[in-house]
Design a protein around this motif. Structure first.
Motif, short mmCIF file in Angstrom:
data_model
loop_
_atom_site.label_atom_id
_atom_site.label_comp_id
_atom_site.label_asym_id
_atom_site.label_seq_id
_atom_site.Cartn_x
_atom_site.Cartn_y
_atom_site.Cartn_z
N THR A 273 41.42 -50.91 24.31
CA THR A 273 40.58 -50.23 25.28
C THR A 273 39.54 -51.20 25.82
N ASP A 274 38.87 -50.80 26.89
CA ASP A 274 37.82 -51.61 27.52
C ASP A 274 36.50 -50.87 27.46
N ALA A 275 35.41 -51.65 27.50
CA ALA A 275 34.06 -51.08 27.49
C ALA A 275 33.28 -51.61 28.68
N LEU A 276 32.40 -50.77 29.23
CA LEU A 276 31.54 -51.16 30.34
C LEU A 276 30.09 -50.97 29.93
N ILE A 277 29.29 -52.03 30.09
CA ILE A 277 27.87 -51.98 29.76
C ILE A 277 27.08 -52.28 31.03
N VAL A 278 26.34 -51.29 31.51
CA VAL A 278 25.53 -51.43 32.72
C VAL A 278 24.09 -51.68 32.31
N GLY A 279 23.44 -52.60 32.98
CA GLY A 279 22.09 -53.00 32.55
C GLY A 279 22.19 -53.98 31.40
N ALA A 280 23.11 -54.94 31.54
CA ALA A 280 23.48 -55.82 30.43
C ALA A 280 22.44 -56.87 30.09
N SER A 281 21.37 -56.94 30.85
CA SER A 281 20.34 -57.94 30.55
C SER A 281 19.37 -57.49 29.47
N SER A 282 19.41 -56.22 29.09
CA SER A 282 18.49 -55.73 28.06
C SER A 282 18.92 -56.21 26.69
N ALA A 283 17.96 -56.26 25.76
CA ALA A 283 18.24 -56.75 24.41
C ALA A 283 19.23 -55.86 23.67
N PRO B 207 3.97 -54.18 24.62
CA PRO B 207 2.56 -53.81 24.69
C PRO B 207 2.17 -52.63 23.80
N PHE B 208 3.15 -51.94 23.22
CA PHE B 208 2.87 -50.70 22.51
C PHE B 208 3.26 -50.74 21.04
N GLN B 209 3.60 -51.93 20.54
CA GLN B 209 4.13 -52.02 19.18
C GLN B 209 3.06 -51.89 18.10
N LYS B 210 1.80 -52.12 18.44
CA LYS B 210 0.75 -52.08 17.43
C LYS B 210 0.58 -50.69 16.82
N THR B 211 0.93 -49.67 17.57
CA THR B 211 0.74 -48.30 17.08
C THR B 211 1.99 -47.72 16.43
N VAL B 212 3.06 -48.51 16.36
CA VAL B 212 4.31 -48.03 15.77
C VAL B 212 4.17 -47.99 14.25
N PRO B 213 4.51 -46.86 13.60
CA PRO B 213 4.42 -46.77 12.14
C PRO B 213 5.32 -47.79 11.45
N ALA B 214 4.95 -48.17 10.26
CA ALA B 214 5.74 -49.14 9.49
C ALA B 214 7.16 -48.62 9.31
N GLY B 215 8.12 -49.52 9.53
CA GLY B 215 9.52 -49.16 9.36
C GLY B 215 10.14 -48.49 10.56
N LYS B 216 9.37 -48.28 11.63
CA LYS B 216 9.89 -47.58 12.81
C LYS B 216 10.04 -48.49 14.02
N LEU B 217 9.85 -49.79 13.83
CA LEU B 217 10.13 -50.74 14.90
C LEU B 217 11.46 -51.40 14.58
N PHE B 218 12.47 -51.10 15.40
CA PHE B 218 13.84 -51.48 15.09
C PHE B 218 14.25 -52.76 15.81
N GLU B 219 15.16 -53.49 15.18
CA GLU B 219 15.79 -54.63 15.83
C GLU B 219 16.92 -54.13 16.74
N PRO B 220 17.17 -54.81 17.86
CA PRO B 220 18.24 -54.38 18.76
C PRO B 220 19.59 -54.26 18.06
N GLU B 221 19.87 -55.17 17.12
CA GLU B 221 21.16 -55.14 16.41
C GLU B 221 21.31 -53.86 15.60
N PHE B 222 20.21 -53.39 15.00
CA PHE B 222 20.23 -52.15 14.24
C PHE B 222 20.53 -50.96 15.15
N VAL B 223 19.86 -50.91 16.29
CA VAL B 223 20.07 -49.81 17.23
C VAL B 223 21.51 -49.78 17.73
N ALA B 224 22.05 -50.97 18.03
CA ALA B 224 23.43 -51.05 18.50
C ALA B 224 24.40 -50.49 17.45
#
Length: 263
Positions: A25-35, A218-235
């Protein structure tokens, strides 16, 4: 064979991804410049049944990980999007079962989330809506052209929890909230039509959580511990989620853990 780890014991029959990966199968990713989009490309490249990955963006992503990747340039105008779609179907004869629309803006040189009503500005509102709502909408409009009725497929649109009308307790961030709420309505409405025209397609509005990318810097300072994710984790989380979905005629509004969010 299931290529993405998932617990399917609570499901009867094959999930969409099990069906679509019964052959290449094939996959399409639009907005491919994002992390996150780039992390998705890297993860999909490791899946044996994913034959080709088509990446759409204004500039070529800084990735050279496999010969599976094909980059298609687009400025996201209607004419450009139509040209990309024709190239996919007539040039590459793409057999798409995975579509990720990753476009989004939270801040920029001239745009920041509004904290009070007096900060609302027509030009800034228009720019946020253009990126967060109008561009994804144009791609949603191409679903019948890109996807085939007989092929099981999943279309994921990157949304945000703050786009939830039912879960808005803090206020603020007017343009971002409103643009994502409008996007959610487009996804939910498209799912009604797809239930008739593309019955094997599942549409998902996805909240990735706060991810360590330039968008959230600009908004990471207020993120609770353990709730700032790496892009690889989200993927990887997203791939696990879509491994279990089934076409039911309904749109899903899910967070990074696969939990439903109130519309």
């Amino acid at each position: 064979m299931v290529y993405w780890v998932a617990d399917t014991k609570n499901y009867r029959g094959l999930t969409l991804i099990e069906q679509s990966l019964s052959e290449n199968t094939d996959a399409l990713i639009v907005g491919a410049s994002s992390a996150i989009a780039q992390a998705l490309m890297e993860a999909l490249a490791q899946r044996g049944r994913v034959e080709r990955i088509f990446a759409v963006s204004r500039t070529q992503p800084p990735i050279n990980f496999s010969n599976k990747l094909h980059w298609l340039e687009s400025d996201y105008s209607e004419q450009s999007i139509e040209q990309v779609c024709k190239q996919l179907k007539k040039g590459f004869h793409a057999k798409l079962s995975l579509l990720f629309i990753c476009n989004g803006i939270l801040h920029g040189d001239e745009v920041m989330p509004e904290r009070k009503l007096e900060s609302l500005n027509a030009d800034k509102l228009a720019e946020v809506f253009r990126v967060n709502t109008l561009i994804p909408a144009l791609w949603l409009g191409k679903l019948p052209q890109l996807l085939e009725k007989e092929i099981s497929s999943v279309a994921v649109v990157f949304s945000a929890r703050v786009g939830s009308i039912g879960d808005n307790r803090l206020g603020g961030w007017y343009s971002y909230r409103a643009s994502k709420a409008a996007l959610n309505m487009l996804v939910k409405t498209a799912a009604v039509e797809c239930a008739r025209r593309l019955p094997n397609c599942k549409l998902i509005a996805f909240h990735p959580g706060t991810t360590d990318t330039p968008l959230s810097k600009p908004f990471q300072k207020t993120v609770p511990a353990g709730k700032l994710f790496e892009p690889e984790f989200v993927a990887q989380q997203l791939l696990k989620i879509i491994a279990n979905v089934k076409a039911d005629g309904e749109a899903g509004y899910l967070d990074w853990a696969g939990k439903p969010i109130p519309w």
